[in-house]
Design a protein around this motif. Structure first.
Motif, PDB file in Angstrom:
ATOM      1  N   GLU A 126       0.826  -1.209   0.000  1.00  0.00           N
ATOM      2  CA  GLU A 126       0.000   0.000   0.000  1.00  0.00           C
ATOM      3  C   GLU A 126       0.861   1.260   0.000  1.00  0.00           C
ATOM      4  OE1 GLU A 126      -3.580   2.015   2.702  1.00  0.00           O
ATOM      5  OE2 GLU A 126      -2.291   0.447   3.548  1.00  0.00           O
ATOM      6  N   VAL A 127       1.870   1.277   0.865  1.00  0.00           N
ATOM      7  CA  VAL A 127       2.719   2.466   0.979  1.00  0.00           C
ATOM      8  C   VAL A 127       3.562   2.650  -0.277  1.00  0.00           C
ATOM      9  CG1 VAL A 127       4.620   3.487   2.278  1.00  0.00           C
ATOM     10  CG2 VAL A 127       2.727   2.400   3.494  1.00  0.00           C
ATOM     11  N   ARG A 128       4.089   1.577  -0.823  1.00  0.00           N
ATOM     12  CA  ARG A 128       4.860   1.687  -2.063  1.00  0.00           C
ATOM     13  C   ARG A 128       4.010   2.304  -3.177  1.00  0.00           C
ATOM     14  NH1 ARG A 128       7.637  -4.315  -1.962  1.00  0.00           N
ATOM     15  NH2 ARG A 128       9.672  -3.726  -1.086  1.00  0.00           N
ATOM     16  N   ALA A 129       2.762   1.873  -3.277  1.00  0.00           N
ATOM     17  CA  ALA A 129       1.885   2.385  -4.326  1.00  0.00           C
ATOM     18  C   ALA A 129       1.622   3.878  -4.161  1.00  0.00           C
ATOM     19  CB  ALA A 129       0.564   1.612  -4.322  1.00  0.00           C
ATOM     20  N   ARG A 130       1.500   4.318  -2.914  1.00  0.00           N
ATOM     21  CA  ARG A 130       1.214   5.734  -2.658  1.00  0.00           C
ATOM     22  C   ARG A 130       2.462   6.607  -2.779  1.00  0.00           C
ATOM     23  NH1 ARG A 130      -3.574   7.010   0.000  1.00  0.00           N
ATOM     24  NH2 ARG A 130      -2.817   9.143  -0.304  1.00  0.00           N
ATOM     25  N   VAL A 131       3.605   6.081  -2.402  1.00  0.00           N
ATOM     26  CA  VAL A 131       4.842   6.871  -2.452  1.00  0.00           C
ATOM     27  C   VAL A 131       5.375   6.978  -3.879  1.00  0.00           C
ATOM     28  CG1 VAL A 131       7.273   6.883  -1.747  1.00  0.00           C
ATOM     29  CG2 VAL A 131       5.495   6.392  -0.067  1.00  0.00           C
ATOM     30  N   GLY A 132       5.177   5.938  -4.671  1.00  0.00           N
ATOM     31  CA  GLY A 132       5.645   5.964  -6.051  1.00  0.00           C
ATOM     32  C   GLY A 132       7.155   5.976  -6.141  1.00  0.00           C
ATOM     33  N   ASN A 133       7.691   6.852  -6.987  1.00  0.00           N
ATOM     34  CA  ASN A 133       9.130   6.885  -7.249  1.00  0.00           C
ATOM     35  C   ASN A 133       9.893   7.864  -6.366  1.00  0.00           C
ATOM     36  OD1 ASN A 133       8.933   4.979  -9.349  1.00  0.00           O
ATOM     37  ND2 ASN A 133       8.346   6.593 -10.812  1.00  0.00           N
ATOM     38  N   LYS A 134       9.227   8.450  -5.382  1.00  0.00           N
ATOM     39  CA  LYS A 134       9.913   9.421  -4.524  1.00  0.00           C
ATOM     40  C   LYS A 134      11.065   8.783  -3.763  1.00  0.00           C
ATOM     41  CE  LYS A 134       5.746  12.166  -3.657  1.00  0.00           C
ATOM     42  NZ  LYS A 134       4.779  12.601  -2.606  1.00  0.00           N
ATOM     43  N   VAL A 135      10.836   7.579  -3.277  1.00  0.00           N
ATOM     44  CA  VAL A 135      11.854   6.851  -2.520  1.00  0.00           C
ATOM     45  C   VAL A 135      11.544   5.367  -2.633  1.00  0.00           C
ATOM     46  CG1 VAL A 135      10.548   7.060  -0.361  1.00  0.00           C
ATOM     47  CG2 VAL A 135      13.014   6.672  -0.269  1.00  0.00           C
ATOM     48  N   LYS A 136      12.566   4.548  -2.723  1.00  0.00           N
ATOM     49  CA  LYS A 136      12.381   3.099  -2.800  1.00  0.00           C
ATOM     50  C   LYS A 136      12.254   2.532  -1.391  1.00  0.00           C
ATOM     51  CE  LYS A 136      14.828   2.608  -7.185  1.00  0.00           C
ATOM     52  NZ  LYS A 136      15.956   1.952  -7.911  1.00  0.00           N
ATOM     53  N   ILE A 137      11.312   1.607  -1.214  1.00  0.00           N
ATOM     54  CA  ILE A 137      11.023   1.074   0.112  1.00  0.00           C
ATOM     55  C   ILE A 137      11.222  -0.433   0.102  1.00  0.00           C
ATOM     56  CG2 ILE A 137       9.308   0.877   1.948  1.00  0.00           C
ATOM     57  CD1 ILE A 137       7.904   3.328   0.694  1.00  0.00           C
ATOM     58  N   ALA A 138      12.042  -0.911   1.028  1.00  0.00           N
ATOM     59  CA  ALA A 138      12.299  -2.343   1.182  1.00  0.00           C
ATOM     60  C   ALA A 138      11.760  -2.810   2.524  1.00  0.00           C
ATOM     61  CB  ALA A 138      13.791  -2.626   1.072  1.00  0.00           C
ATOM     62  N   SER A 139      11.683  -4.109   2.687  1.00  0.00           N
ATOM     63  CA  SER A 139      11.175  -4.681   3.930  1.00  0.00           C
ATOM     64  C   SER A 139      12.316  -4.972   4.893  1.00  0.00           C
ATOM     65  CB  SER A 139      10.422  -5.980   3.637  1.00  0.00           C
ATOM     66  OG  SER A 139      11.307  -6.931   3.042  1.00  0.00           O
ATOM     67  N   GLY A 140      11.975  -5.019   6.168  1.00  0.00           N
ATOM     68  CA  GLY A 140      12.937  -5.347   7.212  1.00  0.00           C
ATOM     69  C   GLY A 140      12.210  -5.519   8.526  1.00  0.00           C
ATOM     70  N   CYS A 141      12.947  -5.481   9.622  1.00  0.00           N
ATOM     71  CA  CYS A 141      12.349  -5.735  10.927  1.00  0.00           C
ATOM     72  C   CYS A 141      13.287  -5.231  12.022  1.00  0.00           C
ATOM     73  CB  CYS A 141      12.118  -7.235  11.090  1.00  0.00           C
ATOM     74  SG  CYS A 141      11.535  -7.709  12.713  1.00  0.00           S
ATOM     75  N   ASP A 142      12.708  -4.680  13.078  1.00  0.00           N
ATOM     76  CA  ASP A 142      13.451  -4.320  14.285  1.00  0.00           C
ATOM     77  C   ASP A 142      13.306  -5.506  15.234  1.00  0.00           C
ATOM     78  OD1 ASP A 142      14.851  -2.951  16.164  1.00  0.00           O
ATOM     79  OD2 ASP A 142      13.490  -1.259  16.324  1.00  0.00           O
ATOM     80  N   PHE A 143      14.278  -6.400  15.202  1.00  0.00           N
ATOM     81  CA  PHE A 143      14.156  -7.754  15.734  1.00  0.00           C
ATOM     82  C   PHE A 143      14.610  -7.824  17.184  1.00  0.00           C
ATOM     83  CE2 PHE A 143      15.580 -12.195  16.210  1.00  0.00           C
ATOM     84  CZ  PHE A 143      14.537 -12.882  15.610  1.00  0.00           C
ATOM     85  N   HIS A 144      13.709  -8.252  18.067  1.00  0.00           N
ATOM     86  CA  HIS A 144      14.035  -8.420  19.478  1.00  0.00           C
ATOM     87  C   HIS A 144      14.474  -9.860  19.724  1.00  0.00           C
ATOM     88  CE1 HIS A 144      11.981  -4.615  21.058  1.00  0.00           C
ATOM     89  NE2 HIS A 144      11.933  -4.564  19.741  1.00  0.00           N
ATOM     90  N   LEU A 145      15.503 -10.015  20.540  1.00  0.00           N
ATOM     91  CA  LEU A 145      16.135 -11.322  20.725  1.00  0.00           C
ATOM     92  C   LEU A 145      15.400 -12.174  21.756  1.00  0.00           C
ATOM     93  CD1 LEU A 145      19.886 -10.300  20.595  1.00  0.00           C
ATOM     94  CD2 LEU A 145      18.684 -11.739  18.955  1.00  0.00           C
ATOM     95  N   SER A 146      14.203 -12.567  21.441  1.00  0.00           N
ATOM     96  CA  SER A 146      13.460 -13.493  22.296  1.00  0.00           C
ATOM     97  C   SER A 146      13.682 -14.917  21.802  1.00  0.00           C
ATOM     98  CB  SER A 146      11.969 -13.178  22.278  1.00  0.00           C
ATOM     99  OG  SER A 146      11.420 -13.447  21.000  1.00  0.00           O
ATOM    100  N   PHE A 147      13.399 -15.868  22.663  1.00  0.00           N
ATOM    101  CA  PHE A 147      13.562 -17.274  22.292  1.00  0.00           C
ATOM    102  C   PHE A 147      12.687 -17.618  21.095  1.00  0.00           C
ATOM    103  CE2 PHE A 147      12.100 -21.712  22.739  1.00  0.00           C
ATOM    104  CZ  PHE A 147      13.317 -22.369  22.614  1.00  0.00           C
TER     105      PHE A 147
END
Length: 259
Positions: A60-81
């Motif tokens: 959804e966000v990629r479609a709305r932002v268009g070519n202004k900035v490229k958006i990739a996926s990631g995660c702020d990963f917490h070190l739980s078991f």
């Protein structure tokens, strides 16, 4: 510039709560010179990481932002078991752009005694941990030697751009500047959450690094190393406390020591 730690996707964690604010953050980053954003919602007990919802918001966000900035996926990963078990089964869900780098966040109140084993397991699974904002962690501020050890074994260190300006307190600023001076930082990122107290933008930090360490180090921390993380390849600048190696017109990568 490439910003690999950015809470862009609305309604998933303590970042923006509306699509309008998400778009405002993307516009602000693009206006500041950021060309690539890695959207990194939390994966924690407080903010569960739901891959299907993340993919939906990302599209959804990629479609709305268009070519202004490229958006990739990631995660702020917490070190739980539970997280560690899942990331070894499905690493591409959590890693930066589904490749080999993973943002890893520590709790403020403790460092697990098994952390070396956890990093070892991640690396055996083909994942390179990027330790996020250690300058804001009171324990890690007192244990630079731990960061040196983890960096020597292949981890990368990411400092928040705002820490260079005291936005997370004088202690975080002091240690961030010290680590910058002694070549302990691999990547700068905004860790943006909104457009007020935690705004996007690396331009100001880039200029500050130019003042303190020069243009080449600024490019390394804001462009070259984060781009390598986005593309899943070795970082071209691998600083150690002794400094960066130079060889002729080009800089060679220093060796990594893995577990």
């Amino acid at each position: 510039m490439i910003d690999i730690h950015f809470h862009l996707l609305y309604g998933l964690d303590d970042g923006p709560d509306t699509l309008e604010l998400t778009l405002e953050m993307a516009d602000a980053a693009a206006a500041d010179g950021t060309t690539h954003i890695v959207a990194t919602p939390h994966a924690s007990a407080q903010y569960p990481f739901v891959p299907e919802l993340v993919r939906e918001r990302l599209a959804e966000v990629r479609a709305r932002v268009g070519n202004k900035v490229k958006i990739a996926s990631g995660c702020d990963f917490h070190l739980s078991f539970e997280n560690l078990q899942d990331v070894e089964r499905r690493p591409q869900i959590y890693t930066i752009d589904g490749k080999s780098y993973l943002l890893v966040e520590f709790a403020d109140f403790s460092i697990p005694p098994t952390i070396d084993d956890s990093f070892h397991s991640l690396q055996l699974a083909g994942i390179t941990p990027i330790i996020t904002h250690p300058e804001r962690n009171r324990i890690l501020r007192r244990h630079t030697d731990w960061l040196d050890k983890w960096a020597s074994r292949g981890c990368a260190i990411q400092v928040t751009a705002g820490s260079l300006f005291g936005r997370f307190g004088p202690n975080a600023q002091q240690i961030a500047e010290q680590w910058l001076a002694t070549d302990r930082i691999h990547v700068l990122a905004s860790d943006a959450h909104n457009v007020t107290s935690r705004p996007p933008g690396l331009g100001e930090a880039y200029k500050r690094v130019v003042e303190l360490r020069g243009e080449e180090v600024a490019r390394a921390l804001c462009i070259e190393n984060p781009l390598a993380a986005l593309e899943g390849r070795p970082m071209p600048w691998t600083p150690e406390p002794s400094g960066l190696i130079e060889s002729g017109p080009e800089r060679r990568r220093k060796r990594f020591w893995f577990f």
